[in-house]
Design a protein around this motif. Sequence first.
Motif, PDB file in Angstrom:
ATOM      1  N   PRO A 125       0.843  -1.205   0.000  1.00 34.94           N
ATOM      2  CA  PRO A 125       0.000   0.000   0.000  1.00 34.94           C
ATOM      3  C   PRO A 125       0.877   1.253   0.000  1.00 34.94           C
ATOM      4  O   PRO A 125       0.923   2.004   0.980  1.00 34.94           O
ATOM      5  CB  PRO A 125      -0.798  -0.147   1.308  1.00 34.94           C
ATOM      6  N   VAL A 126       1.579   1.463  -1.119  1.00 41.05           N
ATOM      7  CA  VAL A 126       2.597   2.525  -1.108  1.00 41.05           C
ATOM      8  C   VAL A 126       1.987   3.917  -0.929  1.00 41.05           C
ATOM      9  O   VAL A 126       2.616   4.791  -0.343  1.00 41.05           O
ATOM     10  CB  VAL A 126       3.534   2.479  -2.347  1.00 41.05           C
ATOM     11  N   LYS A 127       0.746   4.109  -1.380  1.00 40.14           N
ATOM     12  CA  LYS A 127       0.154   5.444  -1.204  1.00 40.14           C
ATOM     13  C   LYS A 127       0.065   5.801   0.292  1.00 40.14           C
ATOM     14  O   LYS A 127       0.480   6.891   0.700  1.00 40.14           O
ATOM     15  CB  LYS A 127      -1.231   5.483  -1.864  1.00 40.14           C
ATOM     16  N   GLU A 128      -0.432   4.840   1.080  1.00 42.45           N
ATOM     17  CA  GLU A 128      -0.522   5.076   2.533  1.00 42.45           C
ATOM     18  C   GLU A 128       0.875   5.175   3.153  1.00 42.45           C
ATOM     19  O   GLU A 128       1.111   5.997   4.050  1.00 42.45           O
ATOM     20  CB  GLU A 128      -1.278   3.942   3.231  1.00 42.45           C
ATOM     21  N   MET A 129       1.770   4.347   2.669  1.00 46.68           N
ATOM     22  CA  MET A 129       3.129   4.353   3.232  1.00 46.68           C
ATOM     23  C   MET A 129       3.837   5.677   2.927  1.00 46.68           C
ATOM     24  O   MET A 129       4.572   6.213   3.754  1.00 46.68           O
ATOM     25  CB  MET A 129       3.935   3.168   2.680  1.00 46.68           C
ATOM     26  N   ILE A 130       3.590   6.197   1.728  1.00 46.39           N
ATOM     27  CA  ILE A 130       4.196   7.481   1.354  1.00 46.39           C
ATOM     28  C   ILE A 130       3.623   8.597   2.226  1.00 46.39           C
ATOM     29  O   ILE A 130       4.356   9.457   2.727  1.00 46.39           O
ATOM     30  CB  ILE A 130       3.952   7.760  -0.156  1.00 46.39           C
ATOM     31  N   ALA A 131       2.303   8.557   2.447  1.00 42.74           N
ATOM     32  CA  ALA A 131       1.672   9.588   3.281  1.00 42.74           C
ATOM     33  C   ALA A 131       2.288   9.580   4.682  1.00 42.74           C
ATOM     34  O   ALA A 131       2.562  10.641   5.267  1.00 42.74           O
ATOM     35  CB  ALA A 131       0.162   9.358   3.342  1.00 42.74           C
ATOM     36  N   GLU A 132       2.525   8.377   5.197  1.00 43.07           N
ATOM     37  CA  GLU A 132       3.145   8.256   6.539  1.00 43.07           C
ATOM     38  C   GLU A 132       4.551   8.869   6.534  1.00 43.07           C
ATOM     39  O   GLU A 132       4.918   9.632   7.437  1.00 43.07           O
ATOM     40  CB  GLU A 132       3.219   6.763   6.908  1.00 43.07           C
ATOM     41  N   ALA A 133       5.336   8.529   5.495  1.00 38.40           N
ATOM     42  CA  ALA A 133       6.706   9.070   5.409  1.00 38.40           C
ATOM     43  C   ALA A 133       6.656  10.593   5.321  1.00 38.40           C
ATOM     44  O   ALA A 133       7.407  11.303   6.024  1.00 38.40           O
ATOM     45  CB  ALA A 133       7.436   8.476   4.207  1.00 38.40           C
ATOM     46  N   HIS A 134       5.747  11.097   4.484  1.00 37.18           N
ATOM     47  CA  HIS A 134       5.666  12.557   4.314  1.00 37.18           C
ATOM     48  C   HIS A 134       5.243  13.257   5.604  1.00 37.18           C
ATOM     49  O   HIS A 134       5.675  14.378   5.876  1.00 37.18           O
ATOM     50  CB  HIS A 134       4.721  12.906   3.164  1.00 37.18           C
ATOM     51  N   ALA A 135       4.395  12.571   6.385  1.00 35.98           N
ATOM     52  CA  ALA A 135       3.990  13.167   7.667  1.00 35.98           C
ATOM     53  C   ALA A 135       5.208  13.368   8.572  1.00 35.98           C
ATOM     54  O   ALA A 135       5.197  14.218   9.468  1.00 35.98           O
ATOM     55  CB  ALA A 135       2.957  12.270   8.349  1.00 35.98           C
ATOM     56  N   HIS A 136       6.258  12.589   8.319  1.00 33.44           N
ATOM     57  CA  HIS A 136       7.503  12.751   9.081  1.00 33.44           C
ATOM     58  C   HIS A 136       8.536  13.556   8.295  1.00 33.44           C
ATOM     59  O   HIS A 136       9.716  13.585   8.666  1.00 33.44           O
ATOM     60  CB  HIS A 136       8.091  11.380   9.444  1.00 33.44           C
ATOM     61  N   GLY A 137       8.118  14.129   7.166  1.00 34.16           N
ATOM     62  CA  GLY A 137       9.036  14.941   6.361  1.00 34.16           C
ATOM     63  C   GLY A 137      10.098  14.126   5.637  1.00 34.16           C
ATOM     64  O   GLY A 137      11.176  14.625   5.320  1.00 34.16           O
ATOM     65  N   VAL A 138       9.761  12.854   5.357  1.00 32.19           N
ATOM     66  CA  VAL A 138      10.764  11.938   4.776  1.00 32.19           C
ATOM     67  C   VAL A 138      10.366  11.576   3.341  1.00 32.19           C
ATOM     68  O   VAL A 138       9.224  11.169   3.111  1.00 32.19           O
ATOM     69  CB  VAL A 138      10.844  10.647   5.642  1.00 32.19           C
ATOM     70  N   PRO A 139      11.278  11.716   2.377  1.00 38.68           N
ATOM     71  CA  PRO A 139      10.952  11.324   0.997  1.00 38.68           C
ATOM     72  C   PRO A 139      10.922   9.821   0.803  1.00 38.68           C
ATOM     73  O   PRO A 139      11.523   9.068   1.577  1.00 38.68           O
ATOM     74  CB  PRO A 139      12.083  11.950   0.165  1.00 38.68           C
ATOM     75  N   PHE A 140      10.228   9.390  -0.274  1.00 38.76           N
ATOM     76  CA  PHE A 140       9.931   7.973  -0.478  1.00 38.76           C
ATOM     77  C   PHE A 140      10.267   7.582  -1.916  1.00 38.76           C
ATOM     78  O   PHE A 140       9.795   8.185  -2.873  1.00 38.76           O
ATOM     79  CB  PHE A 140       8.443   7.758  -0.201  1.00 38.76           C
ATOM     80  N   VAL A 141      11.073   6.528  -2.052  1.00 38.29           N
ATOM     81  CA  VAL A 141      11.469   5.988  -3.359  1.00 38.29           C
ATOM     82  C   VAL A 141      10.674   4.703  -3.598  1.00 38.29           C
ATOM     83  O   VAL A 141      10.632   3.841  -2.720  1.00 38.29           O
ATOM     84  CB  VAL A 141      12.983   5.645  -3.372  1.00 38.29           C
ATOM     85  N   VAL A 142      10.048   4.583  -4.775  1.00 42.45           N
ATOM     86  CA  VAL A 142       9.301   3.363  -5.085  1.00 42.45           C
ATOM     87  C   VAL A 142      10.018   2.591  -6.190  1.00 42.45           C
ATOM     88  O   VAL A 142      10.323   3.149  -7.248  1.00 42.45           O
ATOM     89  CB  VAL A 142       7.862   3.677  -5.549  1.00 42.45           C
TER      90      VAL A 142
END
Length: 405
Positions: A180-197
């Motif tokens: 569920p990368v969309k949810e996982m990305i939202a979680e990372a962004h909530a911590h100010g962290v970028p996400f590579v897929v």
Amino acid sequence: MDISRIREEFPILGRRLYGRPLVYLDNTATSETPREVVDAVVNGYTVTKANVHRGVHTLSQEATLLQEEARRRVAAFINASSHEEVVFTRGTTEALNLVASSLGGMLLGEGDELILTVMEHHANIVPWQLLQALKGFRLRVVPMHEDGSLDLDAYRSMFNDRTRLVSCCHASNVLGTVNPVKEMIAEAHAHGVPFVVDGAQAVPHMKVDVIDLDADFYAFSAHKMYGPTGVGVLYGKREWLEKMPPYQGGGEMIESVSFDKTTFAELPFKFEAGTPDFIGISALSKAIDFIERIGIDNIAAHEHELLRHTTERLLREVPGIRIFGQAPGKCAIISFLVGNEHHYDMGMLLDKLGIAVRTGHHCAQPLMRSLGIEGTVRASFAAYNTIEEADAFVEGVKRVSAMLE
Ligand code: 7TS
């Protein structure tokens, strides 16, 4: 979907092996290629070959136009905001090495943390480890549940003030799990962290919209999506790509060079040093045409039906079978073992029946270790596979297992 018409577009599917029709079920490693993609490659060599972005002459302009048209096609295909956010690479592996080296080099230092998952392909592990040896950051690894879905509670609990980056596959090349990368990305962004897929196993099988996902980076390979070999894509958000240093130096990626100071080209050329595989890149447009003509949702529905049918038959008819990865919504990849039979023997004997599957660790040794096995047999489906082929595969597994018992 008229599968027999689709199959006619793939000359290789007419091959026979050991007197039987080829049943190609190694699509996760690479898909086969329709004639229009092959024709585009031939056209590139016989009609338009000239180096791109270098010449005022007609051939060079034609070759450049074809390459840049492909960039726009890719951008539209994954819904990127701009073609300037599409960087061409040699494949997913090079795309991930680029991100690790350039972005990772910028963000990760001593004491920092990078989050990966247990189901990553080596291409999303080793580039980070190469950087780790230089920078000394820490790897955090998200575990999974028994069905092959990620442990999202564990993922959420891994964030702290040293977390700098997350990199995760959209779909697992062994388990078929769609994360569920969309949810996982939202979680990372909530911590100010970028996400590579790592999207190598998703793009050929489902609609991917990088804006909807809000992915910072998204990597995939042309050869797994009915396209040519030697071409991959790294999508990156402009604000990141602009901040990142070049990955390789050379021709095409500069604005001006002197021995005192070199300045770099605009996006995306800053990341495309040297002559690219411009013929392969232009042929990727035709692979996208092929997918869009059938419709990615139709491809997904067809593959899911093949997956459901094959899984049900295997579980019902093959005693002692274990299928690794049963997460809801998984894509059409079946990794399995039967009793104590060796995956290599099964693969070799299936080959003698004309059935191509992959065996081994699938470049995911940490995942194998967490499953407590050395390897699996893996069958994976594409748009052109048929129910008859799925049945031939099930019959093949039954016959081979009876022999190996
Ligand atoms: N990431 C994933 C999830 C993959 O499945 C693969 C290739 C890669 C990255 C690397 O892609 P490349 O095009 O750069 O090689 N996976 C496989 C496989 O499962 N069997 O052969 C290659």
